[in-house]
Design a protein around this motif. Sequence first.
Motif, short mmCIF file in Angstrom:
data_model
loop_
_atom_site.label_atom_id
_atom_site.label_comp_id
_atom_site.label_asym_id
_atom_site.label_seq_id
_atom_site.Cartn_x
_atom_site.Cartn_y
_atom_site.Cartn_z
N ASP A 145 0.83 -1.19 0.00
CA ASP A 145 0.00 0.00 0.00
C ASP A 145 0.88 1.26 0.00
O ASP A 145 2.06 1.21 0.40
CB ASP A 145 -0.89 0.02 1.25
CG ASP A 145 -2.12 -0.85 1.10
OD1 ASP A 145 -2.78 -0.77 0.05
OD2 ASP A 145 -2.43 -1.61 2.04
N SER A 146 0.31 2.37 -0.43
CA SER A 146 1.02 3.65 -0.43
C SER A 146 1.60 3.93 0.95
O SER A 146 0.93 3.75 1.97
CB SER A 146 0.08 4.78 -0.83
OG SER A 146 -0.44 4.59 -2.12
N GLY A 163 4.75 2.31 -2.86
CA GLY A 163 3.51 1.58 -2.71
C GLY A 163 2.48 2.05 -3.72
O GLY A 163 2.77 2.86 -4.61
N ASP A 165 -1.78 3.16 -4.44
CA ASP A 165 -3.18 3.36 -4.12
C ASP A 165 -3.96 2.22 -4.77
O ASP A 165 -3.82 1.98 -5.98
CB ASP A 165 -3.65 4.72 -4.65
CG ASP A 165 -5.14 4.88 -4.55
OD1 ASP A 165 -5.62 5.19 -3.45
OD2 ASP A 165 -5.83 4.67 -5.58
N ARG A 166 -4.74 1.50 -4.01
CA ARG A 166 -5.40 0.30 -4.53
C ARG A 166 -6.34 0.62 -5.69
O ARG A 166 -6.37 -0.10 -6.69
CB ARG A 166 -6.16 -0.41 -3.40
CG ARG A 166 -5.26 -0.91 -2.29
CD ARG A 166 -6.03 -1.71 -1.25
NE ARG A 166 -5.17 -2.15 -0.16
CZ ARG A 166 -5.51 -3.07 0.74
NH1 ARG A 166 -6.70 -3.65 0.67
NH2 ARG A 166 -4.67 -3.41 1.71
N ASP A 185 -6.89 -7.16 1.32
CA ASP A 185 -5.78 -7.33 2.26
C ASP A 185 -5.16 -8.71 2.08
O ASP A 185 -5.86 -9.70 1.81
CB ASP A 185 -6.28 -7.20 3.70
CG ASP A 185 -6.79 -5.81 4.03
OD1 ASP A 185 -6.47 -4.86 3.29
OD2 ASP A 185 -7.52 -5.68 5.03
N PHE A 199 -1.21 -5.91 -0.06
CA PHE A 199 -2.49 -6.32 -0.64
C PHE A 199 -2.27 -7.39 -1.71
O PHE A 199 -1.14 -7.61 -2.17
CB PHE A 199 -3.22 -5.11 -1.27
CG PHE A 199 -2.46 -4.45 -2.38
CD1 PHE A 199 -2.43 -4.98 -3.67
CD2 PHE A 199 -1.78 -3.26 -2.15
CE1 PHE A 199 -1.72 -4.38 -4.70
CE2 PHE A 199 -1.07 -2.64 -3.18
CZ PHE A 199 -1.04 -3.20 -4.45
#
Length: 205
Positions: A145-146, A163, A165-166, A185, A199
């Motif tokens: 993740d970020s 990382g 952003d999803r 997750d 993730f």
Amino acid sequence: MTREHFDGIAQDYDDQDKVDRARQIADAVRAAVPLTGREGLLEYGAGTGLVAQALQGAVGRLTLADSSSGMRQVAERKVADGALPEGTRVWDLDLTDPEVTLPEENFDLVVSSLVLHHIPDLAPVLAGLHRLLVPGGHLAVADLDSDDGRFHAHLHDFDGHDGFDRHGLARQLRAAGFTDVTVDDCTTLVKHGEVFAVFLAVARR
């Protein structure tokens, strides 16, 4: 980060934390992708092949691809020693190279673990992974993740992503032609005394 960096750490790469994390990622892949045990698997940016190693028995033939000669040497030794199944192939493949020639073969499942954040321009790599999948095949990407640069703060030459952003990565996957994109997750890792979230993004060609 250069190939030489990964060549230099390859011989001591497989510590217990990485082995455990690879098993957690493999478990998440099993839960997210309907596997029959016959799938041709490509692990891209495989390093020493830890995720493929954790998935053996749940899929069919394994192929490991990495641009680091040091990592490939360790992976080849694992095949010779029986830690990876006989018939596992180890390829020198770098989809960031504009001159790369893609293999003729296609795969049912492509996995990568903590690889994409090292790649400044994802578009050609995602396009290459899309072409390497059979229609209906799955891509499974585990990454960070970020993190505002904290994870790689100790590296002066890091030029990748801090990382992801999803939602942004999901958009990039769809732009590359993937469908049925999910991001959930997966696991965590500890670095510099801080816990970082990992993730798993799964998508279908």
